[in-house]
Structure formats: structure tokens, C-alpha cells
Design an enzyme around this catalytic site. Sequence first.
Site, PDB file in Angstrom:
ATOM      1  N   ILE A   1       0.876  -1.165   0.000  1.00  0.00           N
ATOM      2  CA  ILE A   1       0.000   0.000   0.000  1.00  0.00           C
ATOM      3  C   ILE A   1       0.917   1.220   0.000  1.00  0.00           C
ATOM      4  O   ILE A   1       2.098   1.129   0.352  1.00  0.00           O
ATOM      5  CB  ILE A   1      -0.967   0.024   1.210  1.00  0.00           C
ATOM      6  CG1 ILE A   1      -0.210   0.003   2.550  1.00  0.00           C
ATOM      7  CG2 ILE A   1      -1.941  -1.127   1.135  1.00  0.00           C
ATOM      8  CD1 ILE A   1      -1.131   0.100   3.774  1.00  0.00           C
ATOM      9  N   ASP A   2       0.392   2.350  -0.418  1.00  0.00           N
ATOM     10  CA  ASP A   2       1.229   3.535  -0.558  1.00  0.00           C
ATOM     11  C   ASP A   2       1.792   4.010   0.779  1.00  0.00           C
ATOM     12  O   ASP A   2       1.208   3.756   1.844  1.00  0.00           O
ATOM     13  CB  ASP A   2       0.432   4.674  -1.195  1.00  0.00           C
ATOM     14  CG  ASP A   2       0.052   4.381  -2.642  1.00  0.00           C
ATOM     15  OD1 ASP A   2       0.738   3.564  -3.275  1.00  0.00           O
ATOM     16  OD2 ASP A   2      -0.930   4.975  -3.122  1.00  0.00           O
ATOM     17  N   LYS A   3       2.885   4.728   0.696  1.00  0.00           N
ATOM     18  CA  LYS A   3       3.544   5.264   1.892  1.00  0.00           C
ATOM     19  C   LYS A   3       2.576   6.076   2.742  1.00  0.00           C
ATOM     20  O   LYS A   3       2.553   5.951   3.976  1.00  0.00           O
ATOM     21  CB  LYS A   3       4.721   6.146   1.458  1.00  0.00           C
ATOM     22  CG  LYS A   3       5.456   6.846   2.591  1.00  0.00           C
ATOM     23  CD  LYS A   3       6.594   7.700   2.053  1.00  0.00           C
ATOM     24  CE  LYS A   3       7.296   8.454   3.172  1.00  0.00           C
ATOM     25  NZ  LYS A   3       8.406   9.298   2.649  1.00  0.00           N
TER      26      LYS A   3
END
Length: 328
Positions: free
Chosen positions: A137-139
Amino acid sequence: MSSNRYIIEDIFHGKRLDWWLKKKFFNLNFHYIEKLIRTGQVRVNGGRVKPSHKLTDGEEVRLPPFIRYEVKPKINNRNSSFSLSERVLYCDKNLIVIDKPYGLAVQGGSKITDSVDSMLDSLNLGPDEDARLVHRIDKNTSGVLMIARNFRASKMIQEKFFSSKIKKLYWAVVFGRPKSDYGVIDLPLKKKFTNKYEKVMVDANGDEAFSIYKVIETRENFSWLLLSPVTGRTHQLRVHCAEIGCPIVGDKKYSIPGLKNNNSNYGFNMTQLFSRKVILEGKYDEKILVEAPLPSHMRSIFNYIGFKKNCNELYEIEKKFEKKIYNS
């Protein structure tokens, strides 16, 4: 075997060559690793390959003689105020699910020093276990993240992904309101490179991408969405929301000119996308459901906007939504 030749172990089967090199030689950065591979200084079974080459157990990787294995030192991580073991939401013999904090990358890179991948040792697993990532998942997306306890478990989990036996649910706060309360977004996506950075865009020649959404609540010019990515493309939910005219609040990369709120006190400058829940089918078709608690930056913006759905209402909304995504 000479010091610059390595036989790939079965626990690294299916991993990318560049990832394996970074894991094995922590002192090399990704840019240098890519250069070594592209110039042919790294060979697999005597041949040239790409950095994305998927390794097979038993393959021989040959490195330049000046590359040497070093024991990775124990370092004080920026996130050493916590360990991943403190953020475990669920654990069994194959799987660990953690609550990933906002701002922590899942994997390392040339400009990233701290990541979930670099902190896997803090899970304190047994000597025969080798924790590994199975998705990303994105930062700046917090919430549910799955980690396999070993190679065989990672293969099993990947097979569940491919056979649609794992469903992921997200919450997002977006500008505006979609035209309908429920919908399927079918827009193919493709990575493109600008002068500044890589960006994902809708492209008729791109990879197929499907997302399902449900409007939970709308207040003023903001909506609270329940989302599920049917496919798993990079930045899929962020791009799809922007393309239907409802960009995610705080998402600077995929924002729409004119839709902006500069009130940083309530989280408007933070990406309001949250990995809410994962549902996977167990060995005997029972469903394992793991939820993450609402992060503080999203709770703050909920309170500011005035979203008021109670637990019982949310339970019913999510229950109906889950039935729809399993039938999609």
C-alpha cells in the site's frame, strides 16, 4: 562455490533479482544495483537478465569480484520508537497482518531509508521463519498490510490473490460526490513518466483496472467513500477517484486544480486514504476478517467535516458492500 557466485535458495523463489541483491547486499543502493544488472556485470546462469527477473530456486547468480557480502549491522531506525510486533492485528502460522502507520514506506528505495521491509526483523519470528511482503500500500496510506511468515505461505497468499479469495476494503475522504451512490469504475491504467516523476494515468492501451465504490456519507463538499480495488494496479484508487471528479483529499499527485483546502490543522494536507479491512478465505472456506483502527489524521478530518455514521450503520453498509464485491 567462489565468493562471487550464489545459488538461489527456495525461500527466494519468485523474488525479483534487484530485490534479492538489495536484501543480500544492504550497502548497495537500488540505482547502483540496476546499473550492475543492465551493464551485464550481474549474470544469472551465465546470461544477462533484467532487474525485474524473477528468480528460481537453484539458479546461479554471478557477481563482480568487488561485490562482497557484509553482515548487516543493527541500526537505530527512525521508527525505532515502535516495532512491527506492536502493530500486529492478526497472526496465525502463515500470516501476520499489521496496522501500517501513515508515512512509512512498505519497501525501500534510493531515497527511502525506513520501510516495513527493513523492519521485518522487529516481528521477532522464529529462526526458521523468513517474513516477506505479499502486497503493497502507498507510503501515505495507513492501515491493514499483510505479511507472509515464510516463502511457502507467501505463495499460498499470492494464489489467493490471483483467485480473488482476498478482498481489500478502503475508506477515503474525497472532494465532491460521485454521480451515483454505488458504482464500478472501469478505466485502464498505465504508468507514464514526466520531467518530475512517474505518474499513473488513464490510457486505453493500459492495463485493465476495476474499482468498486459506495458512498457512505456526504457533508458539504466532501464524501466518505467505501472502496474495493478488484484489480491491484499502482495508485489505482487514487487515479480512479480523481477520474470521476472526486479526488482524494490531501493527494497532491492526483489533485484537480481548484479543488483544494489549505486547512492543515485538520489533516487536509494528508492523504485521506485508509486500508480499512482485509477479508480472506481460510483453508475450510471460512472467512478471516481483519480491521485496522481509524488513524488519528482521518479521525480529525471526520470530526471537522461532521461525518456521523455510527458503528451499527457502518456494519450494515459494509456487510452489504462485501456481498456485492464477492458477487462482482
